[in-house]
Motif scaffolding. Sequence first.
Motif, short mmCIF file in Angstrom:
data_model
loop_
_atom_site.label_atom_id
_atom_site.label_comp_id
_atom_site.label_asym_id
_atom_site.label_seq_id
_atom_site.Cartn_x
_atom_site.Cartn_y
_atom_site.Cartn_z
N GLU A 25 15.15 -11.36 28.19
CA GLU A 25 14.49 -10.71 27.69
C GLU A 25 12.63 -10.49 27.71
OE1 GLU A 25 15.80 -10.36 23.65
OE2 GLU A 25 15.11 -12.67 23.35
N CYS A 56 18.98 -14.35 24.50
CA CYS A 56 18.07 -13.16 24.27
C CYS A 56 17.11 -13.48 22.16
CB CYS A 56 18.78 -11.50 24.50
SG CYS A 56 19.49 -11.33 26.42
N PHE A 69 16.66 -9.97 20.27
CA PHE A 69 17.71 -9.11 19.86
C PHE A 69 18.81 -9.87 19.14
CE2 PHE A 69 22.19 -7.93 21.12
CZ PHE A 69 22.49 -7.15 21.00
N GLN A 121 13.35 -3.16 21.71
CA GLN A 121 12.95 -3.93 22.63
C GLN A 121 11.57 -4.24 23.45
OE1 GLN A 121 16.04 -6.10 21.86
NE2 GLN A 121 16.29 -5.62 24.15
#
Length: 134
Positions: A68, A111, A114, A28
Amino acid sequence: MPPGPERQPSRRPCARLIGDWRFIPCIQLHEFGALVFADLGSLVDAGPTDPTTVEQLVRATRHIEDPELINCGQDTHPSARLLRHIPGYEKLTWGVRAARTTGLPAIRAKCPHFSDWVTKLEALGTDVRGDGLG
């Protein structure tokens, strides 16, 4: 839209370092709390807060298109923003509840980094190379 090269840390070096095809890292860019910003309305049911407080947070972060990328500094990273607007916010419980309420499809839609990782996990059953990297 998949993340561009400037936003997508390379998973391959990490995966090769471990040397096991079952290891598919999700690197991440910032903390898990950023995923909560995919649907801030989910915080209303995640912990003891009121809709007015959540609406103030929504207004304060409306200009951010990609959750994000929320992390401009010590006072603006996701947890700091959440704590500033929702005193007592507990990321380990509220964040998980909020993500569960939001649901994977909505988080993936907002996102992309992700979502790319989840796509790699979903492809495990069809990965012809067997290295888990797609």
